[in-house]
Every structure is written in C-alpha cells, then in structure tokens.
Motif scaffolding. Sequence first.
Motif, PDB file in Angstrom:
ATOM      1  N   GLN A 225     -15.593  15.674 -36.999  1.00 56.76           N
ATOM      2  CA  GLN A 225     -16.638  15.298 -36.048  1.00 56.76           C
ATOM      3  C   GLN A 225     -17.858  16.201 -36.219  1.00 56.76           C
ATOM      4  N   GLY A 226     -17.951  16.831 -37.415  1.00 60.85           N
ATOM      5  CA  GLY A 226     -19.096  17.665 -37.739  1.00 60.85           C
ATOM      6  C   GLY A 226     -19.084  19.033 -37.094  1.00 60.85           C
ATOM      7  N   LYS A 227     -17.914  19.487 -36.613  1.00 58.35           N
ATOM      8  CA  LYS A 227     -17.849  20.756 -35.876  1.00 58.35           C
ATOM      9  C   LYS A 227     -17.322  21.919 -36.703  1.00 58.35           C
ATOM     10  N   GLY A 228     -17.016  21.701 -37.950  1.00 55.25           N
ATOM     11  CA  GLY A 228     -16.480  22.791 -38.751  1.00 55.25           C
ATOM     12  C   GLY A 228     -16.258  22.353 -40.174  1.00 55.25           C
ATOM     13  N   HIS A 229     -15.381  23.071 -40.881  1.00 58.07           N
ATOM     14  CA  HIS A 229     -15.110  22.749 -42.272  1.00 58.07           C
ATOM     15  C   HIS A 229     -13.658  22.311 -42.451  1.00 58.07           C
ATOM     16  N   THR A 230     -13.401  21.605 -43.512  1.00 60.14           N
ATOM     17  CA  THR A 230     -12.045  21.191 -43.855  1.00 60.14           C
ATOM     18  C   THR A 230     -11.308  22.363 -44.492  1.00 60.14           C
ATOM     19  N   PRO A 231      -9.990  22.293 -44.588  1.00 62.89           N
ATOM     20  CA  PRO A 231      -9.283  23.236 -45.448  1.00 62.89           C
ATOM     21  C   PRO A 231      -9.752  23.059 -46.901  1.00 62.89           C
TER      22      PRO A 231
END
Length: 607
Positions: A225-231
């Motif tokens: 949802q655009g709030k952080g990064h993926t692993p």
Amino acid sequence: MKRMCAWLVLTGVVMTAVAQQMVSPNGKLTVNVAGSELNVAYQKQQVMKIETSQLSASVAAPKAIRIKDDYQMVIGKRLHCTNQANEYQWSVSGGGELVMRVYNDGLAFRYNGLTGEEPTTYVIPEGTRRWIQQWTDGYEGFFPLATTYKVKPVRSFSGTFKSAEGWNNRWGYPALVEATPGVFALITEANIEWGQSASCLYNDKDRYRVVQAEHITGKNSDYEQGKGHTPWRVVIVGRLSDVVESTLVTDVSNPSRITDVSWIQPGVVSWVYWAYNHGSNDFNIIKKYVDLAVALHLPYVLIDAEWDTMKDGKTVEDAVNYAKSQGVKPMIWYNSSVGWVDGAPTPKYRLNKAFDREKEFAWCEKIGVVGVKIDFFSGDNQMNMDYCQDLLECAARHHLYVNFHGATVPRGWQRTWPNLLSTEGVYGAEWYNNVPTFTDKAASHNATLPFTRNVIGPMDYTPCAFSNSQHPHITSNAHELALTVLFESGLQHLADRPESFLAQPQQVQKFFSELPAAWDETRFVSGYPGESCVLARRSGNTWYVAGINGTDEPKTLDCNLSFIKGRRKVTVFADRANEPWVISTATTLPAKMECQPRGGFVIQVKK
C-alpha cells in the motif's frame, strides 16, 4: 536432453528505452537493461531474462552505489562474512522504485513504495532442470529433480494444491534451477521484518509468481500500500560452488540486534524423540540422554515435549537440575499454539501473549534452561512472522537460544537474531518415525539438501542414526556420520539411542566429542544435486571433509583438497561392503574416495 535457460521475469508494462548495464564488482555478473528488459549474464554467458515495470528511461544508468559489508556470524558456513555489491535505484511505472543490488554471486532486489500486489514472476521453461519442493506449512518436502511443471501433487499437512490441469501449483523456497549446463540459479527471499509476510511461489504452467501469504487470506501487506519496502528477492547465480558457499541471504539481512553475543555458544545436543517417537515425560529416559551427553562430552541436552506431565512425581526442574549437576546445559520444548494445537503435545499457550511469554522465559533463565525449541507454526503469514520475531526478541532478553520447528525456512534472521541457532524447515530424519517413504529416498534427498535447503541457513535435520526407528534406514554408518558435517546447524541434534552411540568404536565417539556446530570456512569440493556431495568445513585449524553417495550404485567421489596446506594428521571414517566401519589414519590426503551404494565418508584433518 537439451537444458534450456531459466528466465527470471518480473511482470509489468513493456516499453522501449536506451540500453544500459548494471555490473557486479568483479565484473562476472552483468545485467543489461533496455526499458523493461533485464538480461542477466554470468561470465558473458546468457543466464536469465528479467522483465519488470517500466524503469526510468534515462540515457545513462543510475549511478551505482557501492555496497560493502563486513560482519561476524555466530553460526553458519562462514563466521566472518564480507561482500560487495553495486546498487542501482530505478523509478518504476505506477510509482515507487526498484532497488537492484548486483553482487559477485547473485542478485538481490526489492520494491520501495509498492502499490498493489508485487509483480514478480519467475519463468522456468519446459526442459529446464529444477529442484523445488511442494509447499507445506513446515517446508517438509523433497526436492526431486524435474524438467517440467507437470508434477503430481503430494498431499501435505496443509492439503493439496492443484492447478486446473491437476498439477501441483504451490511451491516453497528455495528453488534451484540449472539455467544452462553447469550454471545455476537459486531463488529465495530474505530479511522478513515486523509487519511483513513471507511469500511462496504459485505457478501457471511455466510461470512461477511470488505471492504474499497475506493474499491467500485476502489481505494486503502494508508495503503493498506504498508504506514500506518488500523483503529482498534473492537469486544466487553461478557454479555449484558459488551457490553452496554463498552468504547472500544473510548479506542482505539486517545486522544483529543483540549487542553482546558472547553467551551464545553453538553445540551438539543429545535428543530423545527419534528413538521413542515420544516426548520427555519420563525422568529416567531424560537421565539416559544426559548421561549420553556426559559420555560423549556434548554441551547440551534437549528435554522435548510433554515435560509438563512428568511421571513418577518428577518435574521438569528435577530433569534440569540433574543435567546441570552433570555439567550439561538443558533446553526445553514448547508448542507455539498457533499451528497444530488440538491433539498436539503440551505445554501449550505459554508463549502467545507478551506477558505470559516474558514470565515463561524469565522462569527458564532462572532455573538454568539455556534454550527453547518452539514447534508447530501455521505458515508464512504476517502473524507468524511477527510472532517468531517477538519470540526471538523476548528470548534474547533472557539469554535463551531458539530452535524453530514445524516452521518456515530461514530468511536471514540468523544474522539479525544470533540466538536463532537452528530451524527445522526440512524433511529430516524424524520421518523415519512417520512413513516408510524415507527409507528408499533418504540418500538422494540427503545429497540434494546441501545445494538447496541448507544453502539458505541452519537446518535441524536431526542427523546420524546407526540403528533403526519405526522404519529402517539403508544408508551406511559413514553416510550417517557424514551428515553431521555436511548439514550445517548451530544446534546439531543427534538422533540415535544412547546405547547405539556408545556401541560405536572409540574413534567415532571421540569424533562426536570434538564435532563443531559452527564453521570458520566452507568449501564445495564436488558433487551434483541428488547424486553426491563433498564439502570441506574448517573450524580453527581442523578441517572436516564429508561426502555422501546419493545413488544405489557404488560411486567414486572426487576429493581435490589442495587448499588444505601444511603437515596434517588425517583420520578417515569410510564404508565397505559388509563392514560397519573402516577407520584409518594417514599423513596424506586422498584425491578420491570410494563409496558404497548410499555410502559416505568423513575425513578429519588436524594440523
């Protein structure tokens, strides 16, 4: 049969742009970029193709950011780890960015500010050799060689996953493919953080897409949802030596959150479950395994399930005190109480709530327990990932080691939380208790694990059984002994009965007394998945060389050990037809070793 290239594809909008190049620090690995196409080459040999959302179309590639890392591990194939990478950050269509690191031994990439589902798909064309396990909650499956996606589903603890055509369509990490003859790619992920779920692979024919566990229950993760990064999505690329020796999973994982790690000591453990197919509610049986640890000079004993229902008026504290009185450090078992609960062994519901967990681990520390084995998790979703990290954090406060069982595979937590000394996540020796299937498949399976599951982190296979459990094993004694070196685990649980270990020759008993559970260095010597494997591991000035034959025919294994220098005392544990042991000493190293069907060897090389 012609082996086809394995293509790595990240789905997205296809557009045209100026050709540009990303390159590893040593120049062996290159990624050529043209719009949404990423063409990966290893030593100028095309290996895989990547497509992604449209990257920023600039005339010049983004300037490479040099990544350089130097860190210490408590466990693993190498305690002192160094790495270099060139990092490139690309804006992508739809918002966010793709961060790509090109290491000397592979690629790692992740999305920042992702909106919507992750668009990552691996395409493995028909004819490509691959070794991938069908997904289960506990990652307890085989890695059979296949050249097609048309694989029949095997019913697992988690049910059966079928495509519309009736083939298995859900797969776990890691996935090994032979992209071109002699060049391999191992696909996995790393650095799961709080608030993130792990993922698995779902395939539609030759397309294997990354699916977050949250999606299976209809949820989206915060970073989608655009709030952080993926692993990190990790692809180790190169020869088999590059794959086996790689530390890429921990290289991209967060640094240790534990400042003082001096209390964490890897070691070998005496373990009750395998012989009795039961837990530890009998004080007299626990006492036998403490006495075994004393006889073999092992540092640890595990008091397994059901210790809260001890018989004959005894308690777990009686067992803990007996172990401590003999100079053996005890660990105890817990049910995570999120996976198998009804009908499962106890103790249950002691760790789920923060207050209860804190109280329980404080009690463990007070009575002298040094570690906990926590079992029966329920998959890869965010709840499980957060729970595991909560357990690791709380355990670290109370100076407790952790061993996860019935759990997902390692994804780099062994660096971030050095008190995580082992994880099951493997079809291991306890399956001799469950079904007859393992008897015929074990040798080949054992010769596959060093190239697949054990590459990514510690593996509590519970090796080395000279006697039989409910179902017999047909591997040789030397094969079983070799597993204690071949399989890396910060807690190496020995599976067999005390009387079986103590009936072995004195040289074998001494071997267990000296066996390390962490390694300064690991070298791939020879082998091929499912057929054979020879690894050399060093602890201090002593080398341990272990090899196994995964086939049903006699086999000669190559042992080029020219990297071991200086005068040495060499002890060889080998097999021969109709003889349980062939043990010899020498001052020179063998160039080859003859192995019986499903046989093996260990060479201990002391300075």
